[in-house]
Structure formats: C-alpha cells, structure tokens
Scaffold this motif. Structure first.
Motif: not given
Length: 455
Positions: A40-42, A45-48, A57-61
């Motif tokens: 659900y993270l991606l 983040l795209t939904d908001i 980038i958030v996932m990669l970090s």
C-alpha cells in the motif's frame, strides 16, 4: 565428557512445537508492517497527491537504509551477539516510525509546508528510520535459526514456521484493510489518510502483541562455553566470498525477494487500474494469496528436508510463478474473476520459493555460527538495494508511459503494472530455477551449541 555428548544431542534433535511457535511469532511486527509497506505505500503516496517518481524515491530511501543497516547489524551481532537486544531496539523503531509514515507528514506539519518536495523529504526520513529498525529485527531474528539447532530438518521447520506466521501477519493486515476499505471508501486526501492511519495503527497493535509472546518464550542464545573460552573467534568475510554456494544462494534469495516484493507492490495497482475491480479487492486478492501460502507453509513443516528436496520444491514454485506471470500479463479486464484462480496458484508458489529459498541460507551456514549474521545481513543488503532500484525504475517509468503496448485482439493494455506483476517475477523465477539446479549443498556437521535457544 558425557555432558558434552548430551549437549550435542540436544542441539541436533528436533525442535518442539511450542519452541517453533515462540520463534515463529517473533517476526510478526516486521511481517505485518512489511505487508502494508509493499502493498500500500506506493498506492497511499500517489493517492494523497505525490507524483509517482517522488513516491518511488520514498520507497527507495527506505530500501537503501535497510540494506546498509543489515550489513552493520550483521557485523555487530557476529561480534557481540545480543540477538534480543537488537530485536527489541528494532521493533521499537518499527512501531514508532511506521505510524509516522502512514499517520501523515509530520515534518510538513511542523514547518507548515505541504509541497511535493517537503512531503518527499518528510516521508523519506521516516521511511529510512522504519527500515533501519526493520533490518535490525530481521537480521537478529533470522540469525537465531542457526543457533536454535543444527538439525537440518528443524531449521527448515523453523523457516516454515516463520513463513507461516508471515502469512498470519499478512492475513491480519488484509482483514483490517478489507473492513476499512468497505466502510471508508475514501475520496478526499483526508479520507485516504484516515484509511491508512487505521490500517497502520491496527497493524502495530497486532504485531506488538505477538512480539511480546516471542520475548516471553525465547531465551538469549549462548555459544558453547568452550568456544567462549577460546575467544569466540569470528569467521572472516573472505571465508564466505571464497564459497561458490554463497553466490548461488545469494542470487536465488535476491531473485526470490524480487518475485515476492515487486509483485506485491504492483498488485493493488493491477486490480484497480488494469482489471477495474472494486477498492475492497486491494485487500481481498492479496488475502487469497496469503491464505494459500499459509496452508502450504503449515504442510511443509511436516516434511523431512534435504538439499535435494529444497531444490525440487524451489523449482516447482518457480515454474508455477512462470505460468502465473504469463496469465497476469495477458488477462483482460473482462475476465477479471480469473485473478482469484491465479491468486491461489501464486500463494502456493510463494510458499514454496520462500520456505526453500530462506532455508538454503541455513544449509549454507551449516555450523559456522560465528558468521551467520554476516550471511543473513549481506544477502538482505543485496535484496533491499536491488528490490529498491527495481521498484524505483518501474514506478518512475509508469508515470511517463502508462501503456506500453496494446493487444487489441485480446482487449489487453499491457502496462508497466502488468510487467511489474507478471513479467518481472516470471523472468526471475526462470533464472532461479537454473541457479538452484546447479547447487551442491553440504552434508550437516557436528553441533557447536551448549543449550537450545528456546525455553
């Protein structure tokens, strides 16, 4: 002399079911938050409103922080031990930072800016902290397997138990998500944040309860007193780098994690965007996968394991994934009900490759316990970095090229999502089969532990 013989026999006998249970639940917090993270993270983040590239980038970090922490934690655990100290410290970081990621952008609220750049920095910061804690817990928990018993069958049983409770954790998450998505259909950014806030807080509560059971039921492992008196000599990294089996197991493990993580990350996008299913399907379809994985994992615990059987079961799971990958790639939205059949097969395939893939690491380590944390840490490092780069590349490309090719005669739009969920895992599975069949596993050796780990 008789006492030493008794200790050796204690180390090689089968582990009891209660001990397996106590160990298996120790990774529940990591598992339930990881399921939410990759599923659900991606989407969150795209939904908001975060652009897909920034979400990547958030996932990669987080993946980069996770990868480097596994090396650091593995080295220190090999030097000083203290498995449970690392486990509890990592669990605390996971609980605190995970609630901060899905609870909203805290730095944005403090500074008073909701720009995309500020959100990306804020979410990336807590994503990194979350993955640091996750890695510390993972390495310490996985390293314990080789300190519990030197019986090869028991080690696979423990790996199966962990995989089974991973399924329990995932099912708990999807049960909560199914209820939330049904009662709160979203709409505004605030509604979306409330959805995932409820999911995150529930996940943390359930995970912490099971971690508490783990702490009560396990004891800190102790190396043999004779080994301690000799200075607790550590195994050099070069020892592993000179082993062909190390590279083979590393490649199989990375390919296995690519299959599970990449497919999990794109599953929600696939059922909503490509198959045009309802919001609740974001929880229902993955739940079917994990129910099947849970059943298979339980059955695998009852088997007697050898290196040959590991190769057979891994190859079988990989071949099932290849079939599913082809089906996902060309499944039209008009036949979306077939995704549930594919989900059943994927669940079986995931259980086979995860149990056998993780167990290969135990066969690699053998009785070289003073270097086991490095093995688990280094392999996890490769997994996190490569998975992070793969997800970043796929998600970034998706933002500019939503549809790659049209198969008009099948009424199918082959998108990057379909490639991420179907083609990439199928290719990884095929490579995994070739590497697995070339392996030669060593025979089990004599024990080096004074006492069993579990109470």
């Amino acid at each position: 002399m008789a006492g030493a013989t008794a200790d050796d026999e204690s180390s090689t006998k089968l582990v009891g079911r209660c001990s397996v249970f106590y160990y298996g639940v120790g990774h529940m917090l990591n598992d339930i938050t990881s399921a939410c993270w990759f599923t659900y993270l991606l989407v969150f983040l795209t939904d908001i409103g975060l652009p897909p590239r920034d979400a990547a980038i958030v996932m990669l970090s987080g993946q980069i922080a996770d990868g480097f922490t596994t090396i650091f934690a593995g080295e220190l655990i090999d030097r000083y031990g203290r498995f449970k100290v690392w486990h509890i410290a990592g669990s605390v970081l996971v609980a605190v930072s995970f609630s901060s990621v899905f609870g909203g952008c805290l730095p944005c609220k403090i500074i008073g800016s909701n720009s995309s750049s500020m959100q990306t920095i804020g979410y990336s910061f807590f994503a990194a902290i979350f993955n640091v804690g996750w890695a510390a817990t993972q390495v310490s928990h996985m390293s314990m397997v080789n300190c519990i018993t030197l019986n090869s069958t028991s080690r696979v049983v423990l790996a199966s138990a962990r995989n089974a409770f991973t399924m329990v954790a995932n099912l708990s998450l999807y049960a909560v998500a199914f209820v939330v998505f049904n009662f709160n259909t979203g709409g505004t950014v605030m509604d979306v944040e409330n959805q995932y806030r409820w999911i995150a807080y529930s996940s943390i509560f359930v995970g912490c309860c099971f971690v508490g059971v783990f702490y009560l039921g396990t004891e800190e492992p102790r190396l043999k007193r004779e080994a301690c008196e000799k200075g607790h000599v550590r195994i050099s990294w070069t020892y592993w780098f000179n082993k062909l089996l190390y590279y083979q197991v590393a490649l199989v493990y990375v390919l296995t994690r690519l299959i599970t993580n990449v497919s999990q990350a794109f599953l929600a996008f696939y059922v909503i965007n490509d198959l045009q299913m309802t919001q609740s399907s974001k929880a229902l379809v993955p739940a079917v996968i994990y129910i099947c994985s849970f059943i298979i994992s339980i059955l695998l615990q009852e088997m007697t394991w050898t290196g040959q059987r590991l190769k057979i079961f891994y190859s079988a799971g990989s071949l099932l994934w290849i079939i599913c990958g082809i089906g996902i790639l060309f499944l039209p939205s008009s036949m979306k009900a077939f995704i549930y059949i594919l989900s059943i097969v994927i669940g079986v395939a995931n259980a086979l490759i995860m149990v056998s893939g993780v167990s290969m690491q135990s066969f690699l380590v053998g009785d070289d316990l003073n270097g086991c944390a490095f093995v688990y840490g280094s392999l996890s490092f490769l997994d996190k970095i490569i998975c992070g780069l793969a997800l970043y590349a796929l998600e970034s490309y998706q933002s500019s090229t939503p549809e790659v090719r049209n198969f008009h005669y099948l009424n199918v739009n082959v998108s990057v999502t379909r490639y991420g969920l179907g083609l990439v895992p199928a290719i990884c599975a095929l490579l995994g089969v070739f590497v697995t069949l070339s392996m030669k596993f060593p025979e089990p050796t004599l024990p080096h532990l004074m006492d069993p780990l579990l109470a």
